[in-house]
Design a protein around this motif. Structure first.
Motif, PDB file in Angstrom:
ATOM      1  N   ARG A 147      -4.998 -11.756  -7.840  1.00  0.00           N
ATOM      2  CA  ARG A 147      -6.168 -11.201  -7.989  1.00  0.00           C
ATOM      3  C   ARG A 147      -7.433 -11.284  -6.815  1.00  0.00           C
ATOM      4  N   ASN A 148      -7.008 -10.408  -5.141  1.00  0.00           N
ATOM      5  CA  ASN A 148      -7.651 -10.924  -4.838  1.00  0.00           C
ATOM      6  C   ASN A 148      -7.478  -9.522  -3.668  1.00  0.00           C
ATOM      7  N   VAL A 149      -6.555  -9.692  -2.691  1.00  0.00           N
ATOM      8  CA  VAL A 149      -6.771  -8.453  -1.358  1.00  0.00           C
ATOM      9  C   VAL A 149      -5.037  -7.029  -2.102  1.00  0.00           C
ATOM     10  N   SER A 150      -6.017  -6.223  -2.743  1.00  0.00           N
ATOM     11  CA  SER A 150      -5.078  -5.549  -3.159  1.00  0.00           C
ATOM     12  C   SER A 150      -4.421  -4.807  -2.318  1.00  0.00           C
ATOM     13  N   TRP A 151      -2.713  -3.822  -2.439  1.00  0.00           N
ATOM     14  CA  TRP A 151      -2.172  -2.627  -1.726  1.00  0.00           C
ATOM     15  C   TRP A 151      -2.857  -2.042  -1.708  1.00  0.00           C
ATOM     16  N   GLU A 152      -3.601  -1.558  -2.754  1.00  0.00           N
ATOM     17  CA  GLU A 152      -4.907  -0.339  -3.178  1.00  0.00           C
ATOM     18  C   GLU A 152      -5.461  -0.260  -1.605  1.00  0.00           C
ATOM     19  N   GLN A 153      -6.221  -1.613  -1.730  1.00  0.00           N
ATOM     20  CA  GLN A 153      -7.480  -2.101  -0.936  1.00  0.00           C
ATOM     21  C   GLN A 153      -6.636  -1.758   0.614  1.00  0.00           C
ATOM     22  N   ILE A 154      -5.516  -2.301   1.150  1.00  0.00           N
ATOM     23  CA  ILE A 154      -5.199  -2.044   2.133  1.00  0.00           C
ATOM     24  C   ILE A 154      -4.897  -0.609   3.014  1.00  0.00           C
ATOM     25  N   ALA A 155      -4.559   0.302   1.878  1.00  0.00           N
ATOM     26  CA  ALA A 155      -4.143   1.730   2.318  1.00  0.00           C
ATOM     27  C   ALA A 155      -5.518   1.583   2.251  1.00  0.00           C
ATOM     28  N   GLU A 156      -6.705   1.522   2.202  1.00  0.00           N
ATOM     29  CA  GLU A 156      -7.588   2.381   2.204  1.00  0.00           C
ATOM     30  C   GLU A 156      -8.799   1.537   2.770  1.00  0.00           C
ATOM     31  N   HIS A 157      -8.713   0.260   3.132  1.00  0.00           N
ATOM     32  CA  HIS A 157     -10.034  -0.153   3.896  1.00  0.00           C
ATOM     33  C   HIS A 157      -9.158  -0.558   5.169  1.00  0.00           C
ATOM     34  N   THR A 158      -8.363  -1.524   4.877  1.00  0.00           N
ATOM     35  CA  THR A 158      -7.812  -2.739   6.017  1.00  0.00           C
ATOM     36  C   THR A 158      -7.646  -1.632   7.821  1.00  0.00           C
ATOM     37  N   GLU A 159      -8.362  -2.266   8.847  1.00  0.00           N
ATOM     38  CA  GLU A 159      -8.283  -2.007   9.538  1.00  0.00           C
ATOM     39  C   GLU A 159      -7.078  -2.801  10.625  1.00  0.00           C
ATOM     40  N   ILE A 160      -7.074  -4.139  10.396  1.00  0.00           N
ATOM     41  CA  ILE A 160      -5.252  -4.756  11.189  1.00  0.00           C
ATOM     42  C   ILE A 160      -5.512  -5.523  10.340  1.00  0.00           C
ATOM     43  N   VAL A 161      -4.160  -6.070  10.291  1.00  0.00           N
ATOM     44  CA  VAL A 161      -3.269  -6.814   9.407  1.00  0.00           C
ATOM     45  C   VAL A 161      -2.860  -7.608  10.386  1.00  0.00           C
ATOM     46  N   VAL A 162      -2.699  -9.094   9.956  1.00  0.00           N
ATOM     47  CA  VAL A 162      -2.100 -10.111  10.637  1.00  0.00           C
ATOM     48  C   VAL A 162      -0.795 -11.428  10.378  1.00  0.00           C
ATOM     49  N   ALA A 163       0.073 -10.801  10.088  1.00  0.00           N
ATOM     50  CA  ALA A 163       1.192 -11.418   8.889  1.00  0.00           C
ATOM     51  C   ALA A 163       1.847 -12.229   9.737  1.00  0.00           C
ATOM     52  N   PHE A 164       1.719 -13.424   9.108  1.00  0.00           N
ATOM     53  CA  PHE A 164       2.289 -14.724  10.145  1.00  0.00           C
ATOM     54  C   PHE A 164       3.429 -15.165   8.884  1.00  0.00           C
ATOM     55  N   GLY A 165       4.720 -14.762   8.955  1.00  0.00           N
ATOM     56  CA  GLY A 165       5.640 -14.783   8.270  1.00  0.00           C
ATOM     57  C   GLY A 165       5.994 -13.251   7.951  1.00  0.00           C
ATOM     58  N   GLY A 166       5.129 -12.943   8.225  1.00  0.00           N
ATOM     59  CA  GLY A 166       5.889 -10.831   7.299  1.00  0.00           C
ATOM     60  C   GLY A 166       5.229 -10.825   6.053  1.00  0.00           C
ATOM     61  N   MET A 167       6.019  -9.398   5.589  1.00  0.00           N
ATOM     62  CA  MET A 167       5.783  -9.024   4.140  1.00  0.00           C
ATOM     63  C   MET A 167       7.379  -8.363   4.263  1.00  0.00           C
ATOM     64  N   ALA A 168       7.831  -8.699   4.123  1.00  0.00           N
ATOM     65  CA  ALA A 168       9.406  -8.231   3.870  1.00  0.00           C
ATOM     66  C   ALA A 168       9.555  -7.886   2.197  1.00  0.00           C
ATOM     67  N   LEU A 169       9.770  -6.815   2.379  1.00  0.00           N
ATOM     68  CA  LEU A 169      10.341  -5.950   1.605  1.00  0.00           C
ATOM     69  C   LEU A 169      11.208  -6.511   0.186  1.00  0.00           C
ATOM     70  N   LYS A 170      12.396  -7.234   1.244  1.00  0.00           N
ATOM     71  CA  LYS A 170      13.660  -7.816  -0.079  1.00  0.00           C
ATOM     72  C   LYS A 170      12.947  -9.333  -1.008  1.00  0.00           C
ATOM     73  N   ASN A 171      11.576  -9.163  -0.222  1.00  0.00           N
ATOM     74  CA  ASN A 171      10.922 -10.559  -0.913  1.00  0.00           C
ATOM     75  C   ASN A 171      10.079  -9.886  -2.432  1.00  0.00           C
ATOM     76  N   SER A 172       9.971  -9.093  -2.487  1.00  0.00           N
ATOM     77  CA  SER A 172       8.634  -8.306  -3.357  1.00  0.00           C
ATOM     78  C   SER A 172       9.364  -7.631  -4.302  1.00  0.00           C
ATOM     79  N   MET A 173      11.180  -7.775  -4.135  1.00  0.00           N
ATOM     80  CA  MET A 173      11.836  -6.990  -5.340  1.00  0.00           C
ATOM     81  C   MET A 173      11.481  -7.124  -6.254  1.00  0.00           C
ATOM     82  N   VAL A 174      11.390  -7.744  -6.770  1.00  0.00           N
ATOM     83  CA  VAL A 174      11.455  -8.613  -8.430  1.00  0.00           C
ATOM     84  C   VAL A 174       9.840  -9.377  -8.431  1.00  0.00           C
ATOM     85  N   ALA A 175       9.531  -9.375  -9.854  1.00  0.00           N
ATOM     86  CA  ALA A 175       8.517 -10.328  -9.560  1.00  0.00           C
ATOM     87  C   ALA A 175       9.038 -11.343 -11.763  1.00  0.00           C
TER      88      ALA A 175
END
Length: 743
Positions: A147-175
């Motif tokens: 409950r912090n920064v959401s994907w909706e916020q990134i799509a609407e507000h973020t100007e630059i993302v620095v992803a240390f280690g990335g955000m690989a989609l394979k990792n967010s396949m499952v919850a």
């Protein structure tokens, strides 16, 4: 129903379906399934006791009545003769879609009711380091990730993302509990199209999707802390850091700044210092720092970075970098720790509780950090440090495991084999013959998701679904609940465990938790019967309000953080007071242990697979389709391969002092030179289990990884990185038997 008759389709509203669900058809009736209760021959003949034949002994089929009798007597022997503190309740079944047939809840509830408790584990292999650190320096770990920064916020507000280690989609396949819509790809695409810049800091180009259109900063594995220190240093010496934010919202900045500028140790942590450590040019580091200043910037640090020695440090300095930029608490800005690691991160919380089975009260207070299980079994009575305490490993006689495969997620598997040889009895509930089941004394066959009824839900997805069985149980498999209920009856506590409820009655009882929550909010709440007959129920969700960090930013006096100072702790007096040299009181570059040598010239990245969840259903069709000649596939740079006479499609051998494994090889310029990547999850398959360090012919990298804690503070898992030798495999290829039932 046979597997070839099963068709699996994703939810119709899912914009980016998860391919690993296609593992189900072939897995449903696969030969790897456990068909009936089995007892290891040596245990059946000689009784409980240490035995190094585990993992290479034969098994004897027995009737359920016999299996429950043997297990019931053994539980009573340990419980009454030694005490429940000699029982370890192992489970890692977090990903279970069903909320009732959640293996972790079932086994813990049973052990609490029937045995008076058990020695438990705390933290996780995924985030063992951050779960200990973050409460000291930020506050609520779950609130930070969920409950912090959401994907909706990134799509609407973020100007630059620095992803240390990335955000690989394979990792967010499952919850854990299921997810109905995968939104990560589309959110990054929308942000990039709006003009948001993504910067990927990783040795692997695949750690961000193509839709992010990211700039790739290829760095030396394990060097992220040095890189972030240099970025902060550039901001400070150029006066681009947010002094007002640091003054109002943080604690300990002046102490850290003295270290950063080299006043305390004589070494400024500038770009020139970081360049040889990180493999990133000094001018590129400086330019990146300048690009961040004054922007709505989001700093992301992946789970993977803290799954290495000194894993606390990148998590801590990531927060400091976000604080120096003054972005924490702003929509789409600040610190998105582990964003993208699991599908329920970066989403809204449900406004009502989801069905949850109570585990009861554990009468045993003892515990271990989850990744220290081999230490516990090998070193009973030895002391260790954890979160400022000196603790003692218990003397475990019986290990009961339901939901999980430690021969997937633990490190140095040859050491783990020795650890499991030490216990009196190892009991496993399992749907298939994993390496853990092969090392067990009693193996009880359990159903898989498709063979039982349940309720699917998670706290960050609005869809609550009835789960109906689509196939009868395989062979003599039973639900975990049924197994525990019958075992509880043997021990005289059936009523206490079941509370007189059948599975369907439990589902109705648990559904009432959610229904009551809906009614309290004035939302129409269908009866259980209507819910069970329908396609699912959409739950109301909380606003995307940035959680506790937004509230803290808006009014730090009214909403202080749950840290000792009430602020973001750049310097932690609490951690400093613990006196741990491997985790000082502020973020520190402690050097890297992953330095290539003549004998082990490559850094191995042992990350999460894309064709399955961890090792689950490795024998499924989707997972098998991506293997090469039946083996897991490693990826390396073409120039590294050419220097060793390795071509695309060869079988290679990876080795170090701990062990060796075989893998197929794929070549890619998206892998940094000097790095080789081999995902976890291929079932451990020793060529000759009688050897002390047998060759794993299937490609399990955890025969190579080090079984050592991240630090004396957190004792987290360090399985992400190690160093290895790589060579083309010559000779006859050993047969793969990972999915064949044991003798």
């Amino acid at each position: 129903m046979s597997g070839d008759q099963l068709e699996v389709r994703p939810h119709p509203d899912d914009p980016d379906p998860n391919g690993i669900i296609q593992n189900f058809p072939a897995a449903l009736r696969h030969r790897a399934r456990v068909a009936q209760p089995m007892v290891r021959k040596g245990w059946l003949e000689n009784g409980p006791g240490a035995d190094d034949r585990r993992g290479r002994d034969e098994f004897v089929p027995v009737a359920w009545e016999k299996a429950l009798d043997l297990l019931g007597k053994e539980l009573m022997r340990v419980r009454d003769g030694v005490g429940p503190g000699a029982i370890f309740g192992g489970s890692y079944g977090w990903s279970s879609a069903g909320r009732f047939h959640h293996a972790q809840s079932q086994i813990h509830r049973f052990l609490n009711v029937a045995c008076g408790g058990y020695v438990r584990s705390v933290t996780s292999y995924s985030s063992g380091s951050s779960q200990v650190l973050i409460p000291h320096i930020i506050g609520d770990h779950e609130g930070l990730t969920k409950r912090n920064v959401s994907w909706e916020q990134i799509a609407e507000h973020t100007e630059i993302v620095v992803a240390f280690g990335g955000m690989a989609l394979k990792n967010s396949m499952v919850a854990g509990g299921s997810v109905s819509r995968h939104v990560e790809r589309s959110a990054m695409k929308r942000a990039a199209e709006r003009g948001c810049n993504f910067v990927l800091v990783s040795p692997l180009l695949s750690d961000l999707p193509e839709e992010a259109n990211a700039e790739w900063v290829s760095c030396v594995p394990g060097s992220d802390t040095a890189l972030m220190l240099a970025i902060v240093h550039t901001l400070v010496v150029e006066g681009k850091h947010d002094r007002a934010f640091l003054e109002r919202y943080t604690s300990g900045w002046p102490i850290f700044e003295r270290y950063l500028l080299g006043i305390t140790d004589g070494q400024p942590k500038d770009a020139a210092w970081a360049a040889p450590l990180t493999g990133v040019r000094a001018d590129k580091i400086i330019v990146l720092a300048r690009r961040l200043a004054g922007k709505r910037a989001l700093i992301v640090v992946s789970h993977s970075l803290q799954r290495a020695e000194h894993g606390e440090q990148p998590v801590w300095i990531g927060m400091v970098l976000a604080a120096a930029l003054g972005q924490i608490g702003l929509p789409g800005g600040g610190y998105g720790y582990a964003l993208g690691a699991i599908a329920y991160y970066g989403r809204r919380y449900n406004a009502v509780p989801i069905p949850t089975l109570s585990q009861g009260r554990n009468g045993v207070s003892d515990f271990i950090p989850v990744a220290r299980i081999a230490d516990m079994l090998l070193e009973p009575g030895e002391t260790y440090r954890f979160n400022g305490e000196t603790r003692t490993y218990p003397d475990i006689k019986l290990v009961y495991w339901a939901g999980g495969n430690p021969f997937h997620h633990h490190q140095d598997l040859n050491r783990l084999r020795k650890a499991f040889a030490r216990v009196d009895t190892l009991v496993v509930h399992e749907l298939a013959w994993t390496a853990t089941a092969r090392h067990a004394d009693i193996v009880l066959p359990c159903t898989m998701t498709l063979e039982r009824e349940d309720i699917g839900a998670n706290s960050n997805d609005p869809l609550l679904v009835p789960m109906h069985p689509v196939a009868p149980p395989y062979g003599e498999a039973r639900d975990d609940y049924e197994i525990f209920a019958d075992l509880a009856e043997y021990l005289g506590v059936r009523e206490a465990f079941t509370q007189g409820r059948s599975v369907r009655q439990w589902l109705e009882h648990l559904y009432e938790q959610t229904r009551a929550g809906l009614s309290e909010q004035g939302v129409s709440a269908p009866s259980f019967g209507a819910f069970w007959a329908g396609e699912g129920l959409l739950l109301p969700q909380q606003p995307d309000d940035g959680g506790y960090l937004r509230a803290f930013r808006n009014d730090p006096e009214a909403h202080p953080l749950p840290t000792p100072s009430g602020r973001l702790e750049i310097y932690s007096q609490t951690i400093a007071s613990f006196g741990e040299a491997d985790c000082p009181g502020h973020p520190t570059w402690l050097g890297s242990v992953y330095v290539p040598t003549k004998d082990t010239p490559f850094v191995l990245i042992s990350n999460q697979p894309k064709t399955r969840l961890h090792s689950q259903l490795d024998f499924g069709g989707h997972s098998i389709a991506f293997k090469h000649r039946g083996r897991e596939v490693a990826t390396m740079h073409p120039e590294d391969a050419a220097a060793r006479g390795i071509c695309e499609g060869n079988i290679i051998k990876l080795s170090n002092e701990r062990g060796a494994c075989l893998a197929g090889v794929m070549l890619s310029v998206g892998v940094r030179r000097g790095v080789i990547q081999l995902a976890t999850g291929a079932w451990y398959d020793p060529a000759d289990p009688n050897e002390e360090k047998p060759l794993c012919v299937h490609g399990n990298p955890n025969v190579l990884t080090r079984d050592i804690g991240t630090s004396r503070l957190a004792q987290g898992c360090t399985g992400q990185l190690t160093t290895v030798q790589v060579e083309r495999f010559e000779g006859n290829l050993p047969v793969i038997r990972a999915f064949d039932p044991p003798v």
